[in-house]
Design an enzyme around this catalytic site. Structure first.
Site, PDB file in Angstrom:
ATOM      1  N   LYS A 128       0.875  -1.184   0.000  1.00 59.32           N
ATOM      2  CA  LYS A 128       0.000   0.000   0.000  1.00 59.32           C
ATOM      3  C   LYS A 128       0.903   1.221   0.000  1.00 59.32           C
ATOM      4  O   LYS A 128       2.044   1.162   0.468  1.00 59.32           O
ATOM      5  CB  LYS A 128      -0.871  -0.006   1.257  1.00 59.32           C
ATOM      6  CG  LYS A 128      -2.090   0.867   1.164  1.00 59.32           C
ATOM      7  CD  LYS A 128      -3.247   0.171   0.478  1.00 59.32           C
ATOM      8  CE  LYS A 128      -4.379   1.131   0.185  1.00 59.32           C
ATOM      9  NZ  LYS A 128      -5.581   0.426  -0.322  1.00 59.32           N
ATOM     10  N   ASP A 168      -6.900   4.275  -4.712  1.00 58.45           N
ATOM     11  CA  ASP A 168      -7.604   4.167  -3.423  1.00 58.45           C
ATOM     12  C   ASP A 168      -8.223   5.553  -3.196  1.00 58.45           C
ATOM     13  O   ASP A 168      -8.413   6.299  -4.174  1.00 58.45           O
ATOM     14  CB  ASP A 168      -6.621   3.779  -2.293  1.00 58.45           C
ATOM     15  CG  ASP A 168      -7.332   3.415  -0.982  1.00 58.45           C
ATOM     16  OD1 ASP A 168      -7.934   2.330  -0.916  1.00 58.45           O
ATOM     17  OD2 ASP A 168      -7.299   4.215  -0.029  1.00 58.45           O
TER      18      ASP A 168
HETATM   19  P1  NDP Z   1     -12.861   7.847  -3.211  1.00 57.64           P
HETATM   20  O1  NDP Z   1     -11.799   8.839  -2.954  1.00 57.64           O
HETATM   21  O2  NDP Z   1     -13.351   7.631  -4.597  1.00 57.64           O
HETATM   22  O3  NDP Z   1     -14.137   8.172  -2.296  1.00 57.64           O
HETATM   23  C1  NDP Z   1     -14.034   8.255  -0.911  1.00 57.64           C
HETATM   24  C2  NDP Z   1     -15.377   8.695  -0.345  1.00 57.64           C
HETATM   25  O4  NDP Z   1     -15.333   8.614   1.076  1.00 57.64           O
HETATM   26  C3  NDP Z   1     -15.701  10.141  -0.684  1.00 57.64           C
HETATM   27  O5  NDP Z   1     -17.072  10.300  -0.738  1.00 57.64           O
HETATM   28  C4  NDP Z   1     -15.102  10.887   0.509  1.00 57.64           C
HETATM   29  O6  NDP Z   1     -15.685  12.138   0.756  1.00 57.64           O
HETATM   30  C5  NDP Z   1     -15.423   9.930   1.639  1.00 57.64           C
HETATM   31  N1  NDP Z   1     -14.429  10.073   2.701  1.00 57.64           N
HETATM   32  C6  NDP Z   1     -13.075   9.940   2.592  1.00 57.64           C
HETATM   33  N2  NDP Z   1     -12.483  10.168   3.760  1.00 57.64           N
HETATM   34  C7  NDP Z   1     -13.475  10.454   4.630  1.00 57.64           C
HETATM   35  C8  NDP Z   1     -13.504  10.787   6.002  1.00 57.64           C
HETATM   36  N3  NDP Z   1     -12.375  10.864   6.711  1.00 57.64           N
HETATM   37  N4  NDP Z   1     -14.723  10.989   6.569  1.00 57.64           N
HETATM   38  C9  NDP Z   1     -15.867  10.915   5.860  1.00 57.64           C
HETATM   39  N5  NDP Z   1     -15.911  10.610   4.540  1.00 57.64           N
HETATM   40  C10 NDP Z   1     -14.721  10.381   3.951  1.00 57.64           C
HETATM   41  O7  NDP Z   1     -12.306   6.479  -2.573  1.00 57.64           O
HETATM   42  P2  NDP Z   1     -12.790   4.989  -2.829  1.00 57.64           P
HETATM   43  O8  NDP Z   1     -14.255   4.959  -3.095  1.00 57.64           O
HETATM   44  O9  NDP Z   1     -11.864   4.374  -3.791  1.00 57.64           O
HETATM   45  O10 NDP Z   1     -12.475   4.318  -1.411  1.00 57.64           O
HETATM   46  C11 NDP Z   1     -13.442   4.257  -0.363  1.00 57.64           C
HETATM   47  C12 NDP Z   1     -13.034   3.178   0.638  1.00 57.64           C
HETATM   48  O11 NDP Z   1     -12.959   1.909  -0.029  1.00 57.64           O
HETATM   49  C13 NDP Z   1     -11.637   3.369   1.280  1.00 57.64           C
HETATM   50  O12 NDP Z   1     -11.689   2.864   2.597  1.00 57.64           O
HETATM   51  C14 NDP Z   1     -10.746   2.480   0.432  1.00 57.64           C
HETATM   52  O13 NDP Z   1      -9.589   2.064   1.127  1.00 57.64           O
HETATM   53  C15 NDP Z   1     -11.688   1.318   0.186  1.00 57.64           C
HETATM   54  N6  NDP Z   1     -11.346   0.483  -0.955  1.00 57.64           N
HETATM   55  C16 NDP Z   1     -11.260   1.001  -2.226  1.00 57.64           C
HETATM   56  C17 NDP Z   1     -10.966   0.177  -3.292  1.00 57.64           C
HETATM   57  C18 NDP Z   1     -10.977   0.677  -4.696  1.00 57.64           C
HETATM   58  O14 NDP Z   1     -10.904  -0.163  -5.605  1.00 57.64           O
HETATM   59  N7  NDP Z   1     -11.072   1.974  -4.943  1.00 57.64           N
HETATM   60  C19 NDP Z   1     -10.660  -1.242  -3.098  1.00 57.64           C
HETATM   61  C20 NDP Z   1     -10.860  -1.711  -1.757  1.00 57.64           C
HETATM   62  C21 NDP Z   1     -11.176  -0.860  -0.737  1.00 57.64           C
HETATM   63  P3  NDP Z   1     -14.935  13.478   0.225  1.00 57.64           P
HETATM   64  O15 NDP Z   1     -15.215  13.522  -1.236  1.00 57.64           O
HETATM   65  O16 NDP Z   1     -15.562  14.573   1.000  1.00 57.64           O
HETATM   66  O17 NDP Z   1     -13.479  13.303   0.549  1.00 57.64           O
END
Ligand code: NDP
Length: 448
Positions: A128, A168
């Site tokens: 990571k 991510d």
């Molecule tokens: P994105 O950046 O596309 O989206 C993240 C979302 O979560 C946004 O809506 C963001 O809001 C919100 N968010 C992020 N940080 C916070 C916080 N501290 N408090 C509240 N809301 C928050 O990321 P992903 O969708 O790719 O990832 C989401 C989760 O899934 C993570 O935990 C990631 O590790 C996990 N994941 C992702 C994978 C992938 O293929 N992308 C694979 C496996 C797991 P805002 O826009 O306001 O920041």
């Protein structure tokens, strides 16, 4: 030795060696609770100190990322890559760009990634990386200059047979494009060194959808064990990024009604459900306009709740898809008392230990992230296969493979996690199921 004492002793050592890395401690403790009793029953792992080695990264790379913003001012960020474990394949895992990124968070993610990648059945080790860079509010040119600087250092450490990063939080198609462009320029080779690439330049169909779709396939598999399905279920989703968008899409296709999603400012509640037209708006709002979810509420006359997470909304199924520790013990109690009986995690470690305790105590169907969100990295593995074969599979072919992998992961969790009463503890199932393959490979490869 009693179970509690075993975990306590093990964790005392981990905490002493990794001071201040609280998320890493949390992730290791959750795994140690399931694995240490298993290791006691299988002393070959104990003698070879397999879990002790698995909690120490093979390599940690830390670097400076200087870049110049649009005003001409020099900015300096931190860059990281944790190469955690390569027993069963090249390091594989995403890059996170978010102001909260630090060593402890990336080590927790890399540690989870090792077990998750093992569960996918594909030959991928775990890693990571990322930066404390915040893409929010930056221009495309600023993001490009940052990505180019980041890759200028990272390029010497990665490669298609060594370490293959992906996206991510904060790293989507735009960032992967800039990173790939710079890698190609530095190495003078067109190779599958990153996954999540655009479809015209080596990417795989279904990769953007894979984590969210997989999270929903996993929920559907859990529901099947009690002869139920997602049809007609009320669902809550957190986040509105990559994972959340496609979880909403697939759950809706399965006949469920998704009534919430969120961002870091608050959540929206739409009692009529987020249908295709509304989801298309969210995709545009988040992926192109890069706006706030509150704008959804204005456009569709939905409710917007500032500064809160959606777990107080009554639902049957919850899909956490934002970030770590976003569901605490109180949230879990509220969910369960409101009738929620399925939680399938898209985010990594979204539930605190107290929340997990509530879910297991009430024997709901609880799918932890390392199993339920493994569809993303599994499809990254399929992207690597297609890159090596130099061909592209159809959408249907990749989706079918993804679906089958999620079915296999679920079956593996049931194999290791089912108790005498028939209840499946998916936490235990995922931890032991993921551990065994990596541990056996480590035993075979000697003390490395
Ligand atoms: P994105 O950046 O596309 O989206 C993240 C979302 O979560 C946004 O809506 C963001 O809001 C919100 N968010 C992020 N940080 C916070 C916080 N501290 N408090 C509240 N809301 C928050 O990321 P992903 O969708 O790719 O990832 C989401 C989760 O899934 C993570 O935990 C990631 O590790 C996990 N994941 C992702 C994978 C992938 O293929 N992308 C694979 C496996 C797991 P805002 O826009 O306001 O920041």
């Amino acid at each position: 030795m009693a179970h509690d004492q075993l975990v306590k002793n093990f964790m005392a050592d981990v905490i002493a060696k990794n001071q201040g890395e609280v998320e890493f401690h949390q992730a290791v403790q959750e795994v140690a609770e399931s694995i240490l009793p298993f290791i006691e029953e299988n002393p070959k792992y104990k003698v070879a100190k397999v879990l002790e080695r698995m909690t120490e990264p093979e390599r940690v790379i830390l670097f400076r990322v200087p870049w110049v913003d649009d005003k001409g001012e020099l900015q300096i960020n931190k860059g990281y890559r944790i190469e955690m474990n390569s027993a069963i394949g090249p390091y594989k895992g995403g890059l996170r760009f978010h102001p909260t990124v630090n060593l402890g968070i990336l080590k927790f993610l890399a540690f989870e990634q090792v077990l998750k990648n093992s569960l996918t059945t594909l030959p991928m080790g775990g890693g990571k990386g990322g930066s404390n860079f915040d893409p929010k509010g930056k221009s495309d040119n600023e993001v490009m200059r940052f990505c180019q600087s980041f890759m200028t250092e990272l390029a010497r450490h990665i490669g298609p047979d060594t370490d293959v990063p992906a996206g991510d939080i904060g790293v989507g198609g735009r960032e992967i494009g800039f990173l790939f462009g710079q890698y190609k320029r530095l190495k003078n080779e067109f190779t599958g060194v990153l996954t999540g690439k655009g479809i015209e330049w080596g990417g795989s169909l279904i990769r953007p959808e894979a984590t969210g779709y997989g999270q929903v396939y996993f929920a559907q598999e859990m529901l099947k064990t009690i002869n139920d399905s997602l049809k007609g279920k009320i669902c809550t989703v957190s986040g509105s990024g990559n994972v959340a968008q496609y979880a909403i899409e697939k759950a809706t296709q399965f006949g469920a009604k998704v009534v919430t999603c969120s961002d870091s400012n608050g959540y929206i509640y739409d009692q009529y459900g987020i249908d295709k037209e509304k989801l298309d708006y969210i995709k545009w709002l988040k992926n192109e306009k890069r706006g706030r979810i509150s704008e959804y509420a204005e456009k569709f006359k939905a409710e917007y709740v500032e500064g809160q997470r959606p777990w107080g909304v009554k639902c049957d199924v919850a899909f956490p898809a934002a970030t770590q520790n976003e569901v605490n013990g109180e949230d879990a109690k509220t969910l369960v008392s409101n009738g929620c009986f399925v939680v399938s995690e898209g985010a990594n470690m979204p539930s605190t230990p107290e929340a997990i305790e509530v879910f297991l105590k009430h024997k709901i169907l609880y799918g932890p992230g390392k199993a339920a969100n493994a569809g993303g990295v599994a499809t990254s593995g399929l992207e690597m296969s297609q890159n090596s074969l130099r061909l592209s599979w159809t959408r249907e072919e990749v989706d079918t493979r993804l679906h089958n992998i999620m079915i296999d992961i679920h079956a593996n969790c049931v194999k290791w996690g089912k108790d005498e009463s028939g209840y499946v503890d998916y936490v235990k199932g995922a931890n032991i199921g993921g551990f065994v393959k990596v541990a056996d490979a480590m035993l075979a490869q000697g003390y490395v």
